[in-house]
Design a protein around this motif. Structure first.
Motif, PDB file in Angstrom:
ATOM      1  N   THR A  19       0.118  -6.901  12.770  1.00 58.95           N
ATOM      2  CA  THR A  19      -0.367  -8.459  12.078  1.00 58.95           C
ATOM      3  C   THR A  19      -1.943  -8.000  11.432  1.00 58.95           C
ATOM      4  OG1 THR A  19       0.006  -9.426  13.312  1.00 58.95           O
ATOM      5  CG2 THR A  19       1.665  -9.296  11.793  1.00 58.95           C
ATOM      6  N   ASP A  20      -1.976  -8.594  10.377  1.00 59.48           N
ATOM      7  CA  ASP A  20      -2.981  -8.979   9.871  1.00 59.48           C
ATOM      8  C   ASP A  20      -4.277  -9.266  11.438  1.00 59.48           C
ATOM      9  OD1 ASP A  20      -2.698  -7.856   7.851  1.00 59.48           O
ATOM     10  OD2 ASP A  20      -3.101  -9.976   6.291  1.00 59.48           O
ATOM     11  N   HIS A  55      -9.024  -3.139   3.330  1.00 60.95           N
ATOM     12  CA  HIS A  55      -7.642  -3.652   4.560  1.00 60.95           C
ATOM     13  C   HIS A  55      -6.507  -2.975   5.250  1.00 60.95           C
ATOM     14  CE1 HIS A  55      -5.348  -7.193   6.205  1.00 60.95           C
ATOM     15  NE2 HIS A  55      -4.549  -6.431   5.319  1.00 60.95           N
ATOM     16  N   GLY A 114       7.794  -6.287   3.066  1.00 58.49           N
ATOM     17  CA  GLY A 114       7.164  -7.931   3.230  1.00 58.49           C
ATOM     18  C   GLY A 114       7.922  -8.770   2.788  1.00 58.49           C
ATOM     19  N   ASN A 119       8.608  -4.814  13.277  1.00 59.92           N
ATOM     20  CA  ASN A 119      10.116  -4.770  13.620  1.00 59.92           C
ATOM     21  C   ASN A 119      10.539  -3.981  13.896  1.00 59.92           C
ATOM     22  OD1 ASN A 119      13.160  -4.269  12.152  1.00 59.92           O
ATOM     23  ND2 ASN A 119      12.813  -6.184  11.445  1.00 59.92           N
ATOM     24  N   GLY A 172       9.784 -11.881   7.688  1.00 58.29           N
ATOM     25  CA  GLY A 172       9.283 -10.908   9.012  1.00 58.29           C
ATOM     26  C   GLY A 172      10.459 -10.745   9.862  1.00 58.29           C
ATOM     27  N   PRO A 173       9.684 -12.155  10.662  1.00 55.70           N
ATOM     28  CA  PRO A 173       9.945 -12.331  11.976  1.00 55.70           C
ATOM     29  C   PRO A 173      10.757 -12.681  12.416  1.00 55.70           C
ATOM     30  CG  PRO A 173       7.878 -12.665  11.199  1.00 55.70           C
ATOM     31  CD  PRO A 173       8.071 -12.174  10.277  1.00 55.70           C
ATOM     32  N   ASP A 216      10.455 -11.623   3.072  1.00 56.57           N
ATOM     33  CA  ASP A 216       9.769 -13.150   2.964  1.00 56.57           C
ATOM     34  C   ASP A 216      10.707 -13.115   1.449  1.00 56.57           C
ATOM     35  OD1 ASP A 216       8.098 -12.590   4.820  1.00 56.57           O
ATOM     36  OD2 ASP A 216       6.846 -11.904   3.363  1.00 56.57           O
ATOM     37  N   ASP A 233      14.381 -10.706  11.346  1.00 53.31           N
ATOM     38  CA  ASP A 233      13.573  -9.853  12.192  1.00 53.31           C
ATOM     39  C   ASP A 233      14.349 -10.145  13.587  1.00 53.31           C
ATOM     40  OD1 ASP A 233      13.188  -7.958  14.467  1.00 53.31           O
ATOM     41  OD2 ASP A 233      11.130  -7.811  14.286  1.00 53.31           O
ATOM     42  N   HIS A 281      -4.824  -1.379   8.576  1.00 56.21           N
ATOM     43  CA  HIS A 281      -4.034  -1.097   9.089  1.00 56.21           C
ATOM     44  C   HIS A 281      -3.803   0.450  10.093  1.00 56.21           C
ATOM     45  CE1 HIS A 281      -2.092  -4.956   8.239  1.00 56.21           C
ATOM     46  NE2 HIS A 281      -2.155  -4.840   7.444  1.00 56.21           N
ATOM     47  N   GLY A 323       2.462  -5.649   9.143  1.00 57.44           N
ATOM     48  CA  GLY A 323       3.223  -6.593   9.159  1.00 57.44           C
ATOM     49  C   GLY A 323       4.826  -5.705   9.366  1.00 57.44           C
ATOM     50  N   VAL A 324       4.948  -5.452   8.814  1.00 52.68           N
ATOM     51  CA  VAL A 324       6.495  -4.955   9.097  1.00 52.68           C
ATOM     52  C   VAL A 324       7.085  -3.816   9.814  1.00 52.68           C
ATOM     53  CG1 VAL A 324       8.446  -4.016   7.746  1.00 52.68           C
ATOM     54  CG2 VAL A 324       7.037  -5.694   6.303  1.00 52.68           C
ATOM     55  N   SER A 335       3.661  -3.961   4.526  1.00 54.36           N
ATOM     56  CA  SER A 335       3.859  -5.440   5.326  1.00 54.36           C
ATOM     57  C   SER A 335       3.789  -6.279   4.040  1.00 54.36           C
ATOM     58  CB  SER A 335       1.600  -5.277   5.357  1.00 54.36           C
ATOM     59  OG  SER A 335       0.709  -4.992   4.185  1.00 54.36           O
ATOM     60  N   GLY A 336       3.498  -7.231   3.641  1.00 58.54           N
ATOM     61  CA  GLY A 336       3.784  -7.737   2.923  1.00 58.54           C
ATOM     62  C   GLY A 336       2.898  -7.720   1.824  1.00 58.54           C
ATOM     63  N   GLY A 337       1.883  -7.090   1.664  1.00 56.71           N
ATOM     64  CA  GLY A 337       1.584  -6.990  -0.026  1.00 56.71           C
ATOM     65  C   GLY A 337       1.648  -4.686   0.084  1.00 56.71           C
TER      66      GLY A 337
END
Ligand code: KG4
Ligand code: ZN
Length: 385
Positions: free
Chosen positions: A352-353, A115, A175, A325, A192-193, A179, A196, A119, A321-322, A145-147
C-alpha cells in the motif's frame, strides 16, 4: 555520483501522508505513514477535500518523524523526491508544494516521481535488500491498487528505467471494485483488506460471475507507428461489470434490509475483528464476498499470465494495494512457476502507499541527473513512460 545518496521521499497522492529516507535506492533507513482511514471511513470512501486538509496537517510531523527515526537532519539529505501524480489533484499539490519549499530552502535537488513507478520500485527496493541477483528481463509489472490496474513492461536503459503500458483498466480499478463492493454490502472502508479477511468464511464457488461481466472489447497494438509491438495484443481489464453484477444479485435476492442492519451494527464497533464481520454476515453474504474476490483474482491472474506468455516475460512484479491480497498472492505463486515466471511482491506493508517507494524510484533519476525545477506541478492524470 555517490551511490550512497540519501533521498527523502514525500508521498501525498491519496489518503496516506508518508515520508521516508532511502540510501542509494536500496537501503531503507526510515519510513513513516500516517493513514487517513479514520477520517474517511464514516463517508465510505476518500473525500478529496478532507484528504488535502489531513495532508496539510500531517506533512511536517510525518517528515520530522522520518528524520528522527533515522537520526538524521534535513541537511543530511542529498535530494528531495515527491509524488507529482497521478492522484487527487489537491492532495498531490500539498506534497509537491511542501517538497518544493524544502528543496528551495535547503538548496537540494528536487526529483519528481510518478506514483505508479513508485509502486514498481517498492518491489525492487525490497528485492535488493534480499539478494544481489540481477533481474531477468523482460520484466512485467502489474500495478493493482485503488486507482490503477496497469500492466507495464519495464526496461533498464543505462541507469534509467523506461516503461511501456501494455494494458490497463477501461473503467474501475480492481481496488475500487473491492472498495465499492464492500461499501455496497455494508462492510466499511477500505473494502480490500476487509474482503480479504472474510473471504475465507465463504464458498467461492457459490455465486457464478460470468466472463461477460469482466470482459471488454479486444483492442490490439500500440497506436505509434513502426513499433514491433504493433500487432501484439493489449491486455486490458474491466471491473465495473462485476460491481454491477453484485448490485443485481443484492437486488434480486432482496438483501438491502440485512445490509443496512450490518452497516449500523459494524459502525458501533471501533475495530471489528474477523469474527465480528463473520457474525454480522449471513451465509449468502459470505458466499457472495468469497465468490466476488475469487472472480477478481482469477481475472487478474489470468490476464497477467496471458501477457507474460505473449511477451516472453521472465520476471513479474505484482504491486500496489491489492497486491496485499492473500488470495491474489497465492494464485500468482501457484501460476508463475508453472509458466517459468519468477513472481515478486512487496511485503504486505509496502504494497500500500508509502514514501519509501518514492525515495527508491527517485534514485535512478538522481544518478541520471533527472531533476525537476521549482515550476514542478501536480498532475492528477500523469502517465508513466
Ligand atoms: O496502493 P494503494 O494504497 O493506493 C492507491 O494507489 O490506490 O491501494 C489502496 C487500494 C484500496 O482499494 C484497498 O481496498 C486495496 O488497495 N487493498 C486491498 C488489500 N489491501 C488494500 N485489496 C484487496 N486485498 C487487500 N488485502
Ligand atoms: Zn498507490
Amino acid at each position: 555520483m555517490d551511490k550512497r545518496a540519501l533521498i527523502l521521499g514525500i508521498e501525498s497522492s491519496c489518503d496516506e501522508t508518508a515520508a521516508a529516507i532511502v540510501r542509494g535506492g536500496e537501503e531503507l533507513i526510515s519510513s513513516v505513514v500516517a493513514s487517513q482511514i479514520a477520517t474517511h471511513a464514516p463517508f465510505g470512501g476518500v473525500v478529496p477535500e478532507l484528504a488535502s486538509r489531513e495532508h496539510l496537517r500531517n506533512l511536517v510531523p510525518v517528515t520530522r518523524a522520518a528524520l528522527a527515526k533515522a537520526g538524521l537532519s534535513y541537511a543530511d539529505m542529498d535530494a528531495i523526491a515527491v509524488t507529482n501524480g497521478p492522484g487527487l489533484a489537491g492532495a498531490l499539490l500539498t506534497g509537491v508544494s511542501f517538497a518544493k519549499s524544502l528543496a528551495w530552502a535547503l538548496e537540494k535537488p528536487l526529483i519528481a516521481v510518478n506514483h505508479i513507478e513508485g509502486h514498481i520500485h517498492a518491489v525492487l527496493l525490497e528485492e535488493r535488500q534480499k539478494s544481489d541477483e540481477a533481474l531477468e528481463f523482460p520484466v512485467l509489472a502489474l500495478v493493482v491498487s485503488g486507482g490503477h490496474t496497469h500492466l507495464f513492461l519495464a526496461e533498464l536503459r543505462g541507469d534509467g528505467w523506461h516503461y511501456e503500458n501494455i494494458g490497463h483498466t477501461r473503467d474501475d480499478a480492481a481496488g475500487e471494485a473491492f472498495d465499492k463492493t464492500a461499501k455496497l454490502l455494508g462492510l466499511g472502508y477500505p473494502g480490500g483488506p476487509i474482503i480479504d479477511r472474510i473471504s475465507k468464511f465463504g464458498n467461492a464457488d457459490a455465486v457464478k460471475f460470468t466472463f461477460a461481466q469482466l470482459k471488454h472489447e479486444a483492442r490490439h497494438g500500440s497506436k505509434r507507428a513502426g513499433r514491433m509491438e504493433q500487432d501484439r495484443k493489449r491486455f486490458d481489464f474491466s471491473y465495473s461489470g462485476i460491481k454491477t453484477a453484485v448490485l443485481r444479485y443484492v437486488e434480486t435476492q432482496e438483501m438491502f434490509g440485512a445490509i443496512e442492519a450490518r452497516r449500523r451494527a459494524l459502525l458501533q464497533i471501533a475495530m471489528p475483528t474477523d469474527e465480528d464481520f463473520r457474525s454480522h454476515c449471513d451465509r449468502q453474504t459470505l458466499d457472495l464476498i468469497a465468490s466476488f474476490q475469487a472472480a477478481v483474482v482469477d481475472d487478474l491472474t489470468h490476464r497477467t499470465m496471458a501477457a507474460c506468455e505473449e511477451y516472453g516475460v521472465r520476471t513479474l512484479l505484482v504491486t500496489g494495494g491489492v497486491a496485499a491480497n492473500r488470495a491474489l498472492r497465492a494464485r500468482f505463486e501457484q501460476r508463475g512457476p508453472r509458466s517459468g515466471v519468477l513472481v515478486h511482491f512487496p511485503s504486505r506493508l509496502m504494497s500500500t502507499d508509502n514514501a519509501a517507494m518514492i525515495a527508491a524510484a527517485a534514485y535512478p533519476k538522481w544518478v541520471c541527473g533527472e531533476f525537476a525545477g521549482l515550476e514542478l506541478a501536480a498532475e492528477a492524470n500523469l502517465e508513466l513512460r
